[in-house]
Design a protein around this motif. Structure first.
Motif, PDB file in Angstrom:
ATOM      1  N   ALA A  87       1.788 -45.562 -55.397  1.00 41.21           N
ATOM      2  CA  ALA A  87       2.085 -44.609 -56.470  1.00 41.21           C
ATOM      3  C   ALA A  87       1.115 -43.438 -56.438  1.00 41.21           C
ATOM      4  O   ALA A  87       1.515 -42.274 -56.592  1.00 41.21           O
ATOM      5  CB  ALA A  87       2.031 -45.312 -57.827  1.00 41.21           C
ATOM      6  N   ILE A  88      -0.160 -43.732 -56.235  1.00 37.90           N
ATOM      7  CA  ILE A  88      -1.164 -42.666 -56.149  1.00 37.90           C
ATOM      8  C   ILE A  88      -0.831 -41.722 -54.999  1.00 37.90           C
ATOM      9  O   ILE A  88      -0.856 -40.496 -55.144  1.00 37.90           O
ATOM     10  CB  ILE A  88      -2.574 -43.269 -55.963  1.00 37.90           C
ATOM     11  CG1 ILE A  88      -3.030 -43.972 -57.247  1.00 37.90           C
ATOM     12  CG2 ILE A  88      -3.588 -42.181 -55.571  1.00 37.90           C
ATOM     13  CD1 ILE A  88      -4.275 -44.814 -57.082  1.00 37.90           C
ATOM     14  N   LEU A 124       4.774 -35.976 -67.598  1.00 35.29           N
ATOM     15  CA  LEU A 124       3.428 -35.722 -68.134  1.00 35.29           C
ATOM     16  C   LEU A 124       2.901 -34.358 -67.702  1.00 35.29           C
ATOM     17  O   LEU A 124       2.367 -33.598 -68.512  1.00 35.29           O
ATOM     18  CB  LEU A 124       2.471 -36.822 -67.670  1.00 35.29           C
ATOM     19  CG  LEU A 124       2.718 -38.219 -68.257  1.00 35.29           C
ATOM     20  CD1 LEU A 124       1.863 -39.251 -67.536  1.00 35.29           C
ATOM     21  CD2 LEU A 124       2.417 -38.228 -69.753  1.00 35.29           C
ATOM     22  N   ILE A 125       3.058 -34.056 -66.426  1.00 33.88           N
ATOM     23  CA  ILE A 125       2.579 -32.769 -65.920  1.00 33.88           C
ATOM     24  C   ILE A 125       3.368 -31.631 -66.562  1.00 33.88           C
ATOM     25  O   ILE A 125       2.791 -30.619 -66.981  1.00 33.88           O
ATOM     26  CB  ILE A 125       2.701 -32.720 -64.387  1.00 33.88           C
ATOM     27  CG1 ILE A 125       1.776 -33.782 -63.753  1.00 33.88           C
ATOM     28  CG2 ILE A 125       2.362 -31.335 -63.843  1.00 33.88           C
ATOM     29  CD1 ILE A 125       2.072 -34.062 -62.302  1.00 33.88           C
ATOM     30  N   GLY A 126       4.673 -31.819 -66.689  1.00 31.59           N
ATOM     31  CA  GLY A 126       5.498 -30.809 -67.333  1.00 31.59           C
ATOM     32  C   GLY A 126       5.149 -30.608 -68.791  1.00 31.59           C
ATOM     33  O   GLY A 126       5.325 -29.514 -69.344  1.00 31.59           O
ATOM     34  N   GLY A 127       4.636 -31.665 -69.412  1.00 24.27           N
ATOM     35  CA  GLY A 127       4.238 -31.577 -70.814  1.00 24.27           C
ATOM     36  C   GLY A 127       2.837 -31.041 -71.018  1.00 24.27           C
ATOM     37  O   GLY A 127       2.384 -30.903 -72.160  1.00 24.27           O
ATOM     38  N   GLY A 128       2.126 -30.772 -69.933  1.00 17.47           N
ATOM     39  CA  GLY A 128       0.804 -30.158 -70.063  1.00 17.47           C
ATOM     40  C   GLY A 128      -0.371 -31.078 -69.842  1.00 17.47           C
ATOM     41  O   GLY A 128      -1.507 -30.732 -70.171  1.00 17.47           O
ATOM     42  N   LEU A 129      -0.125 -32.257 -69.250  1.00 19.20           N
ATOM     43  CA  LEU A 129      -1.216 -33.187 -68.937  1.00 19.20           C
ATOM     44  C   LEU A 129      -1.276 -33.391 -67.421  1.00 19.20           C
ATOM     45  O   LEU A 129      -0.677 -34.328 -66.887  1.00 19.20           O
ATOM     46  CB  LEU A 129      -1.001 -34.528 -69.648  1.00 19.20           C
ATOM     47  CG  LEU A 129      -0.998 -34.496 -71.176  1.00 19.20           C
ATOM     48  CD1 LEU A 129      -0.791 -35.903 -71.733  1.00 19.20           C
ATOM     49  CD2 LEU A 129      -2.295 -33.900 -71.729  1.00 19.20           C
ATOM     50  N   PRO A 183       0.961 -31.481 -56.026  1.00 21.21           N
ATOM     51  CA  PRO A 183      -0.357 -31.007 -55.591  1.00 21.21           C
ATOM     52  C   PRO A 183      -1.111 -30.240 -56.666  1.00 21.21           C
ATOM     53  O   PRO A 183      -2.333 -30.080 -56.582  1.00 21.21           O
ATOM     54  CB  PRO A 183      -0.025 -30.112 -54.391  1.00 21.21           C
ATOM     55  CG  PRO A 183       1.406 -29.727 -54.581  1.00 21.21           C
ATOM     56  CD  PRO A 183       2.052 -30.899 -55.231  1.00 21.21           C
ATOM     57  N   GLN A 184      -0.384 -29.757 -57.681  1.00 18.93           N
ATOM     58  CA  GLN A 184      -1.037 -29.028 -58.761  1.00 18.93           C
ATOM     59  C   GLN A 184      -1.752 -29.962 -59.734  1.00 18.93           C
ATOM     60  O   GLN A 184      -2.546 -29.519 -60.574  1.00 18.93           O
ATOM     61  CB  GLN A 184      -0.008 -28.186 -59.533  1.00 18.93           C
ATOM     62  CG  GLN A 184       0.936 -28.968 -60.458  1.00 18.93           C
ATOM     63  CD  GLN A 184       2.163 -29.524 -59.756  1.00 18.93           C
ATOM     64  OE1 GLN A 184       2.117 -29.840 -58.559  1.00 18.93           O
ATOM     65  NE2 GLN A 184       3.266 -29.629 -60.476  1.00 18.93           N
ATOM     66  N   ALA A 185      -1.481 -31.255 -59.632  1.00 18.84           N
ATOM     67  CA  ALA A 185      -2.082 -32.231 -60.529  1.00 18.84           C
ATOM     68  C   ALA A 185      -3.408 -32.743 -59.969  1.00 18.84           C
ATOM     69  O   ALA A 185      -3.728 -32.548 -58.796  1.00 18.84           O
ATOM     70  CB  ALA A 185      -1.124 -33.400 -60.746  1.00 18.84           C
TER      71      ALA A 185
END
Length: 214
Positions: free
Chosen positions: A56-57, A36-41, A65-67
């Motif tokens: 999980a959190i 998801l993060i790699g896809g831009g979310l 950490p960028q999320a």
């Protein structure tokens, strides 16, 4: 009464979709979140619907950490404290109680409370909230309801969630009182079962390409 940090809306201005996630293992959470993060979310809502949710959190927040990792299905003050301790930066609740509103004061976790009616929106405003989850969106009137709420509540902003997919999302994002939408369509259960992380990444890219038109 200030119970909500403006930084949450600021983080979401350029993120049209918040994936609503339910994980069965930490390993699954890491793989899905990476896609998801790699896809831009980069803003994720991990719901407290499974026994591994808090782990999980914690794992996703540490690994990425960028999320901006949040927790969903937060129902009580104890839930709010637990997700904050796990590293969640925001919490999402399907509704709002007086006890939860009080707990949000100084909790260190931005709370996005759910509302479905004008009365609930007024109660949330009185408690200091101006950014709200509209839930369940489709079942509660969808786009027409949010258009109606804009008249008397032009100062409020919403993240509608519930029954929204890639086809319905643009009509919500076109509304002036909608910041973003929440949805689980970007993480199909069959893709997770097959470990098809590439498909999830592609769906995330499509969702990230959605942009507000107003």
């Amino acid at each position: 009464m200030q119970t909500q940090s403006p930084s949450l809306i600021e983080r979401l201005v350029n993120v049209p979709v918040i994936p609503v996630l339910e994980f069965s293992s930490v390993d699954e959470a890491l793989h899905v979140s990476e896609a998801l993060i790699g896809g831009g979310l980069p803003v994720l809502e991990i719901t407290l619907r499974t026994p591994v949710a808090l782990d999980a959190i914690k794992a996703v927040a540490a690994a990425f950490p960028q999320a901006c990792v949040g927790a969903g299905t937060v129902l009580t003050a104890a839930d709010l404290q637990a997700v904050g301790n796990a590293g969640a930066q925001f919490a999402v609740s399907p509704g709002l109680t007086p006890a939860l509103a009080v707990a949000a004061q100084g909790a260190g976790v931005a709370l996005l409370p759910g509302v479905a009616t004008a009365s609930e929106a007024m109660a949330a405003m009185e408690a200091g909230f101006k950014f709200l989850k509209f839930f369940p969106a489709e079942a509660s009137g969808g786009v027409p309801m949010l258009k109606s709420l804009y008249g008397p509540f032009a100062q409020l902003r919403f993240c509608p969630t519930g029954g929204i997919d890639v086809a319905r999302a643009p009509s919500y994002l076109a509304l002036p009182n909608v910041v973003c939408v929440g949805g689980s369509w970007v993480v199909p259960k069959d893709a997770v079962a097959k470990g098809d992380w590439a498909r999830i990444r592609t769906l995330a890219q499509e969702a990230a390409a959605l942009r507000k038109s107003a």
